[in-house]
Enzyme design. Structure first.
Site, PDB file in Angstrom:
ATOM      1  N   GLY A  59       0.837  -1.160  -0.179  1.00  0.00           N
ATOM      2  CA  GLY A  59      -0.010   0.269  -0.012  1.00  0.00           C
ATOM      3  C   GLY A  59       0.821   1.184  -0.080  1.00  0.00           C
ATOM      4  N   THR A  60       0.316   2.214  -0.487  1.00  0.00           N
ATOM      5  CA  THR A  60       1.055   3.587  -0.491  1.00  0.00           C
ATOM      6  C   THR A  60       1.025   4.630   0.369  1.00  0.00           C
ATOM      7  OG1 THR A  60      -0.012   4.043  -2.617  1.00  0.00           O
ATOM      8  CG2 THR A  60       2.049   2.639  -3.081  1.00  0.00           C
ATOM      9  N   THR A  61       0.276   5.679  -0.256  1.00  0.00           N
ATOM     10  CA  THR A  61       0.243   6.968   0.461  1.00  0.00           C
ATOM     11  C   THR A  61      -1.221   7.167   1.327  1.00  0.00           C
ATOM     12  OG1 THR A  61       1.477   7.981  -1.316  1.00  0.00           O
ATOM     13  CG2 THR A  61       0.531   9.469   0.213  1.00  0.00           C
ATOM     14  N   ASP A  76      -4.962   6.950  -0.608  1.00  0.00           N
ATOM     15  CA  ASP A  76      -5.309   6.572  -2.240  1.00  0.00           C
ATOM     16  C   ASP A  76      -5.911   5.149  -2.204  1.00  0.00           C
ATOM     17  OD1 ASP A  76      -2.670   5.483  -1.851  1.00  0.00           O
ATOM     18  OD2 ASP A  76      -2.419   5.210  -3.889  1.00  0.00           O
ATOM     19  N   ALA A 239       3.737   5.209  -7.535  1.00  0.00           N
ATOM     20  CA  ALA A 239       3.156   3.982  -6.473  1.00  0.00           C
ATOM     21  C   ALA A 239       1.899   4.534  -5.815  1.00  0.00           C
ATOM     22  CB  ALA A 239       4.166   3.553  -5.443  1.00  0.00           C
TER      23      ALA A 239
END
Length: 289
Positions: A59-61, A76, A239
């Site tokens: 997972g990113t941000t 996101d 990403a």
């Protein structure tokens, strides 16, 4: 004629009926340790030189900010495996109890298990004790769970949550929203700036929040600011997924206030705001970043 009790042969072990501990995690450690997230890490095949034998989705941000009378967290929807998009619609922000929420970055599968277990832990404590944990208690519980994944982090399977909550015991209700971040060793840090971001796009999101954040903003303005920060992160970080108008995939947002508690915003509302942000940015392309 002999009567057989309806529940004969189905009695639960005594440990399942015990109220000696209000911690569901402690119960699992004693009765079913294989169900803890760390068990997945311990059972993963190793490769020469350390690490794991595969690269799981990440997972990113995640962004969070306080506002006048509350706090919010937004994320996101993208998960990546290396330079490949593994998922376009991963949910990374969760309501964990009436006045708290968590966003997750890092190894997606383990992070999802951790936040689900954390949600059960808070509910179990409240049922056993009759009261909910204090906000500091909730943050400490999560810190201990992150620390429990230290072996996984050292193997490249780190999980980093971002915690937000509304402190119902605060002296000033307008400033009762709080943000707590963590490191992989379980260290917890109060983010007193009023905003924070984690994940691969964090540096870009924080730069955006630094310019747009207003502690006196209302909830609607704060939500738009968070979505703009995610948009800015997606603009520079591959990403991080921006609003996807074609697939109708938009950021997930949770707001927490004294009046309404923790509320997941309906997709229709986040879609409207995200589309407005995209439209405004397209009208002034020189300021896209």
């Amino acid at each position: 004629m002999e009567h057989t009790p309806r529940n004969a042969g189905f009695a639960l072990p005594a440990a399942y009926m015990s109220t000696m501990t209000s911690s569901f995690i402690d119960f699992l450690k004693a009765e079913a340790p294989d169900l803890l997230p760390r068990a997945r890490v311990e059972n993963m095949p190793a490769v020469p030189g350390g690490g794991s034998a595969f690269e799981p989705p990440h997972g990113t941000t995640i962004v969070a900010s306080t506002f006048n009378g509350g706090v919010l967290i937004a994320g996101d929807r993208r998960a990546t495996t290396g330079n490949t998009i593994a998922s376009r619609d991963l949910e990374k922000v969760y309501v964990t109890d009436a006045y708290s929420a968590v966003g997750i970055a890092g190894t997606a599968g383990i992070a999802l298990e951790l936040v689900r277990l954390y949600t059960v832990e808070l509910a179990h404590y409240e049922k056993i004790e009759g009261v909910s944990l204090s906000l500091d208690g909730k943050a400490n519980k999560l810190a201990n769970m992150v620390k429990g994944n230290l072996d996984g982090a050292l193997a490249g399977l780190a999980v980093l949550p971002l915690f937000v909550g509304y402190d119902i015991d605060a002296d000033d209700p307008k400033r009762a929203g709080r943000i707590v971040s963590f490191d992989v060793t379980g260290g917890r840090y109060e983010e007193n700036a009023g905003y924070h971001a984690i994940g691969s796009g964090a540096v870009y999101a924080k730069s955006s929040l630094k310019k747009l954040y207003d502690p006196e903003a209302d909830a609607d303005t704060a939500v738009r600011t968070a979505i703009e920060a995610l948009y800015d992160a997606a603009d520079d970080d591959t990403a991080t997924g921006g609003p996807d108008l074609v697939r109708r995939i938009y950021p997930t947002v949770v707001t927490i206030t004294a009046e309404h508690g923790a509320v997941m915003l309906p997709q229709e509302e986040t879609a409207s705001i995200a589309e407005s942000v995209v439209r405004e940015r397209s009208e002034r392309p020189g300021q896209l970043g």
